[in-house]
Design a protein around this motif. Structure first.
Motif, PDB file in Angstrom:
ATOM      1  N   GLY A  77     -10.332  -3.560  29.363  1.00 57.18           N
ATOM      2  CA  GLY A  77     -11.276  -4.666  29.436  1.00 57.18           C
ATOM      3  C   GLY A  77     -11.222  -5.663  28.306  1.00 57.18           C
ATOM      4  N   GLN A  78     -10.152  -5.651  27.520  1.00 58.36           N
ATOM      5  CA  GLN A  78     -10.010  -6.621  26.440  1.00 58.36           C
ATOM      6  C   GLN A  78      -8.537  -6.797  26.085  1.00 58.36           C
ATOM      7  OE1 GLN A  78     -11.728  -5.243  22.696  1.00 58.36           O
ATOM      8  NE2 GLN A  78     -11.544  -3.123  23.373  1.00 58.36           N
ATOM      9  N   ASN A  79      -8.255  -7.882  25.396  1.00 58.40           N
ATOM     10  CA  ASN A  79      -6.882  -8.191  25.015  1.00 58.40           C
ATOM     11  C   ASN A  79      -6.468  -7.366  23.806  1.00 58.40           C
ATOM     12  OD1 ASN A  79      -4.385  -9.376  24.386  1.00 58.40           O
ATOM     13  ND2 ASN A  79      -5.370 -11.033  23.236  1.00 58.40           N
ATOM     14  N   THR A  80      -5.627  -6.397  24.037  1.00 60.53           N
ATOM     15  CA  THR A  80      -5.108  -5.574  22.945  1.00 60.53           C
ATOM     16  C   THR A  80      -3.620  -5.762  22.727  1.00 60.53           C
ATOM     17  OG1 THR A  80      -4.798  -3.770  24.517  1.00 60.53           O
ATOM     18  CG2 THR A  80      -6.835  -3.747  23.216  1.00 60.53           C
ATOM     19  N   ASN A  81      -2.917  -6.406  23.667  1.00 60.00           N
ATOM     20  CA  ASN A  81      -1.450  -6.382  23.550  1.00 60.00           C
ATOM     21  C   ASN A  81      -0.725  -7.600  24.109  1.00 60.00           C
ATOM     22  OD1 ASN A  81      -1.795  -5.950  26.277  1.00 60.00           O
ATOM     23  ND2 ASN A  81      -0.879  -3.893  26.304  1.00 60.00           N
ATOM     24  N   LEU A  82      -1.396  -8.748  24.248  1.00 59.99           N
ATOM     25  CA  LEU A  82      -0.682  -9.926  24.734  1.00 59.99           C
ATOM     26  C   LEU A  82       0.499 -10.262  23.829  1.00 59.99           C
ATOM     27  CD1 LEU A  82      -0.288 -12.455  26.500  1.00 59.99           C
ATOM     28  CD2 LEU A  82      -1.981 -13.610  25.041  1.00 59.99           C
ATOM     29  N   GLY A  83       0.249 -10.294  22.519  1.00 54.36           N
ATOM     30  CA  GLY A  83       1.333 -10.622  21.597  1.00 54.36           C
ATOM     31  C   GLY A  83       2.471  -9.619  21.648  1.00 54.36           C
ATOM     32  N   ILE A 120      -1.647 -15.431  29.629  1.00 58.65           N
ATOM     33  CA  ILE A 120      -2.433 -15.932  28.508  1.00 58.65           C
ATOM     34  C   ILE A 120      -3.855 -16.248  28.952  1.00 58.65           C
ATOM     35  CG2 ILE A 120      -2.650 -17.770  26.801  1.00 58.65           C
ATOM     36  CD1 ILE A 120       0.445 -17.925  26.820  1.00 58.65           C
ATOM     37  N   ARG A 121      -3.990 -16.855  30.125  1.00 59.90           N
ATOM     38  CA  ARG A 121      -5.341 -17.137  30.630  1.00 59.90           C
ATOM     39  C   ARG A 121      -6.111 -15.852  30.872  1.00 59.90           C
ATOM     40  NH1 ARG A 121      -2.522 -21.317  33.552  1.00 59.90           N
ATOM     41  NH2 ARG A 121      -2.286 -19.929  35.341  1.00 59.90           N
ATOM     42  N   LEU A 122      -5.449 -14.836  31.391  1.00 59.37           N
ATOM     43  CA  LEU A 122      -6.107 -13.566  31.675  1.00 59.37           C
ATOM     44  C   LEU A 122      -6.538 -12.872  30.389  1.00 59.37           C
ATOM     45  CD1 LEU A 122      -6.891 -11.451  33.818  1.00 59.37           C
ATOM     46  CD2 LEU A 122      -4.580 -10.523  33.634  1.00 59.37           C
ATOM     47  N   ALA A 123      -5.669 -12.887  29.393  1.00 58.88           N
ATOM     48  CA  ALA A 123      -5.991 -12.219  28.123  1.00 58.88           C
ATOM     49  C   ALA A 123      -7.007 -13.001  27.310  1.00 58.88           C
ATOM     50  CB  ALA A 123      -4.713 -12.021  27.308  1.00 58.88           C
ATOM     51  N   ASN A 124      -6.976 -14.329  27.424  1.00 56.97           N
ATOM     52  CA  ASN A 124      -7.906 -15.210  26.707  1.00 56.97           C
ATOM     53  C   ASN A 124      -7.972 -14.860  25.232  1.00 56.97           C
ATOM     54  OD1 ASN A 124      -9.790 -17.273  26.383  1.00 56.97           O
ATOM     55  ND2 ASN A 124     -11.534 -15.921  26.798  1.00 56.97           N
ATOM     56  N   PRO A 125      -6.834 -14.968  24.515  1.00 57.06           N
ATOM     57  CA  PRO A 125      -6.809 -14.560  23.112  1.00 57.06           C
ATOM     58  C   PRO A 125      -7.728 -15.399  22.242  1.00 57.06           C
ATOM     59  CG  PRO A 125      -4.825 -15.787  23.681  1.00 57.06           C
ATOM     60  CD  PRO A 125      -5.554 -15.514  24.964  1.00 57.06           C
ATOM     61  N   GLY A 126      -8.296 -14.766  21.224  1.00 52.26           N
ATOM     62  CA  GLY A 126      -9.243 -15.429  20.345  1.00 52.26           C
ATOM     63  C   GLY A 126      -8.623 -16.586  19.583  1.00 52.26           C
ATOM     64  N   GLY A 127      -9.392 -17.681  19.436  1.00 51.32           N
ATOM     65  CA  GLY A 127      -8.954 -18.810  18.645  1.00 51.32           C
ATOM     66  C   GLY A 127      -7.888 -19.658  19.282  1.00 51.32           C
ATOM     67  N   LEU A 128      -7.706 -19.537  20.600  1.00 48.78           N
ATOM     68  CA  LEU A 128      -6.621 -20.255  21.250  1.00 48.78           C
ATOM     69  C   LEU A 128      -6.833 -21.764  21.202  1.00 48.78           C
ATOM     70  CD1 LEU A 128      -3.983 -19.767  22.785  1.00 48.78           C
ATOM     71  CD2 LEU A 128      -5.291 -19.799  24.904  1.00 48.78           C
ATOM     72  N   GLY A 129      -8.049 -22.221  21.461  1.00 46.09           N
ATOM     73  CA  GLY A 129      -8.332 -23.651  21.392  1.00 46.09           C
ATOM     74  C   GLY A 129      -7.635 -24.424  22.492  1.00 46.09           C
ATOM     75  N   GLN A 130      -7.424 -25.736  22.245  1.00 45.10           N
ATOM     76  CA  GLN A 130      -6.784 -26.603  23.221  1.00 45.10           C
ATOM     77  C   GLN A 130      -5.556 -27.251  22.607  1.00 45.10           C
ATOM     78  OE1 GLN A 130     -10.149 -29.186  24.196  1.00 45.10           O
ATOM     79  NE2 GLN A 130     -10.385 -28.119  26.144  1.00 45.10           N
TER      80      GLN A 130
END
Length: 277
Positions: A77-83, A120-130
């Protein structure tokens, strides 16, 4: 050159993820301490559920990333491994197809771009911004390289896609070789890799969430710490003190941790016969 078996690639990926968790990596979640509202079990589960997608035979880079993120989000339920997935998927494809990383990156197409943007949209990583160009909230470009090039000056993982992953051998594998030459065991060698990334370049994740000045300040703190410790002496107390300081400031050098996994994965693939460079 013939490639590695997909099942072996999955096994090596999961092992790299777990090995990174065993090491004391200041500011991150690891076996010595949780942090940032996450616990070790979240990352173990993430490694387990993302490995089949990451190693799926015949799949492209983008599909492996998207499906790995989807499996992770469903499980924890959270982004732990997108990177981690962004860095490891090209390595997996290169190893399976018997290619160098540079050649594998040349095969990326519009399908990969669509899948990576979806991940990336699914993970919604913190601080992504625009972003002015190739914002992930919009349609993906025809070439993933274009989006990564646009973000390369502010994101070290994006930069990897336009530099043929040069940071992994130049920083990570170099630190690993030095650690092994110094007699460090695998766990402390992993700590050495993490600290090498942390002191070499400002961490992108820190910069996104706290600003470039904060990321540079943390880099200098890591550099000073590393100069004052001997990893062969297993300086747990000094590293845990830095770990606690970073977490008290809500600073998570996640990009350094992601590159640590990628370094371990690259090394394991190479040991199994892949010629990634």
């Amino acid at each position: 050159m013939s490639g590695l078996d997909a099942a072996l690639i999955g096994t090596l990926y999961r092992a790299a993820c777990l090995a990174e968790l065993d090491a004391l990596k200041p500011g991150n979640v690891h076996a010595y301490a949780p942090g940032h509202r996450m616990v070790l079990a979240d990352f173990v589960t993430s490694a387990d559920v993302s490995a089949p997608a990451l190693a799926r035979a015949g799949a492209g880079v983008g599909m492996r990333i998207r499906d790995g993120v989807a499996a992770t989000m469903a499980a924890v339920g959270q982004n732990t491994n997108l990177g981690i997935l962004l860095l490891c998927a090209p390595l997996a494809v290169a190893a399976e197809r018997g290619l160098t990383v540079a050649t594998a990156l040349e095969t990326l197409n519009a399908t990969d771009a669509d899948a990576v943007f979806a991940a990336i949209r699914l993970a919604n990583p913190g601080g992504l911004g625009q972003a002015e160009h190739h914002d992930v909230a919009h349609a993906a470009p025809a070439a993933l390289h274009d989006a990564m090039a646009e973000a390369a000056n502010r994101d070290r993982i994006a930069r990897a896609y336009v530099t043929d992953f040069s940071d992994v051998p130049a920083i990570g594998l170099a630190a690993l070789a030095e650690a092994r030459a110094g007699g460090l065991d695998p766990t402390w060698s992993t700590t050495a890799i993490h600290l090498a990334f942390l002191q070499a370049v400002p961490d992108s994740h820190v910069a996104r969430k706290h600003g470039a000045a904060a990321a540079e300040r943390i880099r200098r703190e890591a550099e000073a710490l590393r100069a004052g410790i001997d990893l062969a002496a297993r300086p747990v107390d000094a590293l845990l003190a830095f770990d606690a300081s970073l977490k008290a400031r809500a600073i998570n050098p996640g990009t350094s941790a992601d590159f640590t996994v990628a370094t371990l994965f690259w090394d394991a693939l190479a040991a199994a016969g892949a010629r990634l460079a």
